[in-house]
Design an enzyme around this catalytic site. Structure first.
Site, PDB file in Angstrom:
ATOM      1  CG  ASP A 143      -1.972  -1.088   1.151  1.00  0.00           C
ATOM      2  OD1 ASP A 143      -2.457  -1.385   0.036  1.00  0.00           O
ATOM      3  OD2 ASP A 143      -2.292  -1.671   2.208  1.00  0.00           O
ATOM      4  CG  MET A 187      -5.529  -5.004  -3.020  1.00  0.00           C
ATOM      5  SD  MET A 187      -4.378  -6.174  -2.240  1.00  0.00           S
ATOM      6  CE  MET A 187      -5.470  -7.583  -2.016  1.00  0.00           C
ATOM      7  N   GLY A 188      -5.895  -0.837  -2.016  1.00  0.00           N
ATOM      8  CA  GLY A 188      -5.610   0.458  -1.404  1.00  0.00           C
ATOM      9  C   GLY A 188      -6.810   0.880  -0.599  1.00  0.00           C
ATOM     10  NE  ARG A 189      -8.346  -1.909   5.131  1.00  0.00           N
ATOM     11  CZ  ARG A 189      -7.113  -2.340   5.338  1.00  0.00           C
ATOM     12  NH1 ARG A 189      -6.145  -1.485   5.576  1.00  0.00           N
ATOM     13  NH2 ARG A 189      -6.838  -3.620   5.314  1.00  0.00           N
ATOM     14  NE  ARG A 294      -2.258 -10.077  -0.296  1.00  0.00           N
ATOM     15  CZ  ARG A 294      -2.991 -10.410   0.760  1.00  0.00           C
ATOM     16  NH1 ARG A 294      -3.400  -9.467   1.590  1.00  0.00           N
ATOM     17  NH2 ARG A 294      -3.306 -11.663   0.988  1.00  0.00           N
TER      18      ARG A 294
END
Length: 402
Positions: A143, A187-189, A294
Site C-alpha cells: 500500500d 488494492m488500497g483501502r 501482492r
C-alpha cells in the site's frame, strides 16, 4: 554472544522474504550473534514459543538467493494486536519468557502500520522494565502508506504487476470494433498509491489507464459518467483504474473489521460496472486484481527486491552495532534521476498506527488522473528484473515444507 529473532506480519508481498534474507545475512556475519530464529506466524510464534533456527534452514548462498525471490512470508503471518502492557501484561510476560529461554537480545519485526504498533509496544515495555532487548521495525506493505519512509518494500513489485496487467488488459480490450469500458479495481483501502502507480505506462507512450480514481480525491458518480463520455469520444476502449477505497454513494459495504479496525473494501469495480452499464449501455466489464497483486514475484522489481534486502541488513546494524531500539528503518530519497536513496531510521512513534496518503497535489485538477510528478516518483521503483529459477516451466520457490 547472543541470539536474534525475526518475524513477518501483515499482508504478504513479493519482497518481504528479501528483507528476511537481509536480516539473516547480516546477522550470520556479525561476531556478536550466534543463533538466528524465525518466528512462525509473526508475534504469535513468540507468544507460543514456535521458533525455527534459520541457520538450519538457509544453508548456503543459493538458499538465500532463492528466498529473496520467493513471494509471501515463508514464516507465516498474523494480524494479532497486542494490548497495552498497562492494561494487560500477560502477553508481554510470555514474550519475555520466550526471549529469555532462547537468549534473544534483538527482535526484528517485518511488517506494515499494524506491525509497527507491536514494535512500539514491545519497546516501551522492555524500556519500562529496564530490559536490554532491542526491537526494530523493518517496513513492508504494497500500500506504500507508511509515514516517514519514501516508499516501502513490496510496493515497487506490486506497482510493476499492476501496470503490466493493465497494459495487457488494454491490449485485449482493443481488439473489437465496439466501444468498451474496462474497470480495474486495485488494492488500497484508504490510500491510493498503488492505483496511482498505474500511470507509469505513460513512460512508454501508453494513454491507458485513461482515468484514475483515488480515495484522496473527490469521487462523484455524475462526474465519473462525464469523464467516461469524454474518453469514449476519443478512444474505442477505455480503461479505468479505481482504488478499492472509493466509496459509491448509497452502496452497501461489508464493514466487518479485523483486530486493528480495518474493513475489507472490495466491490467498487462491480458497482461501477453495473452503474456504467445502466447509464451508458456500452460493453462494460470489471476486473478485481485481488491478491494477485501482492505476490507477483514472476514480474517483481529488482530495485524492490534489492532494497528490501538492504533495509533488512540495515536493521541489524542499527540494533547490534548502534544499540538502537524503538525505531523503524526508512528510505530517504536523494534524487529521481539518477535514482538514489539512503537508509536511515525513525522513531517508531512517528509510524505506528499512522498512514501516509497519496499527495493531493499530485492529483489533477479534474480529479480523475495523476500528474507527471507522480510518474517521476513511481518510475524508479519498478526498474529491473530479478533472475528467476525455473523447474518444469514453473518458478521455483523457497519452502519450509519441502
Amino acid at each position: 554472544m547472543y541470539n536474534i529473532a525475526i518475524a513477518q506480519s501483515g499482508g504478504p508481498t513479493s519482497a518481504i522474504n528479501a528483507s528476511l534474507a537481509g536480516v539473516f545475512a547480516e546477522g550470520a556475519t556479525n561476531e556478536f550473534i550466534d543463533e538466528i530464529y524465525g518466528s512462525e506466524n509473526g508475534i504469535e510464534g513468540i507468544l507460543n514459543d514456535r521458533l525455527i533456527n534459520l541457520r538450519n534452514i538457509i544453508i548456503d548462498e543459493h538458499d538465500k538467493q532463492l528466498l529473496m525471490i520467493t513471494p509471501s512470508t515463508i514464516l507465516g503471518s498474523c494480524r494479532f494486536k497486542l494490548k497495552s502492557y498497562t492494561e494487560d501484561e500477560s502477553s508481554y510476560i510470555k514474550i519475555l519468557e520466550t526471549f529469555e529461554k532462547h537468549n534473544i537480545k534483538a527482535f526484528f519485526y517485518i511488517g506494515g502500520n499494524d506491525s509497527m504498533d507491536t514494535v512500539m509496544k514491545l519497546d516501551a515495555y522492555f524500556k519500562s522494565k529496564s530490559i536490554d532487548i532491542k526491537v526494530v521495525g523493518v517496513p513492508k506493505t504494497i500500500d506504500n502508506d507508511l509515514p516517514e519512509t519514501d516508499h516501502t518494500p513490496g510496493f515497487g513489485s506490486a506497482a510493476k504487476y499492476v501496470a503490466t496487467s493493465l497494459q495487457e488488459i488494454i491490449r485485449d480490450s482493443r481488439v473489437y470494433s465496439v466501444q468498451s469500458v474496462t474497470i480495474v479495481e486495485i488494492m488500497g483501502r484508504d490510500a491510493g498509491w498503488l492505483t496511482a502507480s498505474s500511470c507509469v505506462l505513460r513512460a512508454n507512450g501508453e494513454p491507458a489507464p485513461h482515468l484514475i480514481y483515488l480515495p484522496e480525491g473527490q469521487f462523484s458518480p455524475e462526474k465519473y459518467l462525464t469523464d467516461l463520455k469524454e474518453m469514449l469520444a476519443r478512444y474505442k476502449a477505455v480503461l479505468v483504474a479505481v482504488s478499492e477505497g472509493i466509496r459509491f454513494p448509497g452502496a452497501v459495504y461489508d464493514d466487518t473489521k479485523d483486530a486493528f479496525g480495518h474493513t475489507q473494501n472490495a466491490g467498487i469495480g462491480k458497482i461501477l460496472e453495473n452503474y456504467t452499464k445502466e447509464h451508458l449501455g456500452c460493453k462494460v466489464r470489471s476486473i478485481e486484481l485481488n491478491v494477485m497483486q501482492r505476490c507477483s514475484s514472476h514480474i517483481a522489481s529488482l530495485t524492490d527486491i534489492e532494497e528490501a534486502e538492504r533495509i533488512g541488513r540495515a536493521a541489524v546494524n542499527a540494533a547490534v552495532n548502534q544499540s538502537k531500539s524503538g525505531v523503524m528503518m526508512t528510505f530517504k530519497r536523494i534524487s529521481n534521476n539518477p535514482y538514489r536513496v539512503e537508509i536511515v531510521d525513525t522513531e517508531i512513534e512517528k509510524v505506528a498506527n499512522k498512514e501516509k496518503k497519496f499527495p493531493e497535489k499530485w492529483i489533477t485538477a479534474e480529479g480523475n488522473n495523476v500528474s507527471i510528478d507522480a510518474l517521476n516518483y513511481f518510475l524508479p521503483l519498478i526498474q529491473g528484473e530479478p533472475v528467476i529459477e525455473y523447474r518444469n516451466g514453473i518458478p521455483v520457490h523457497f519452502r519450509l515444507d519441502q
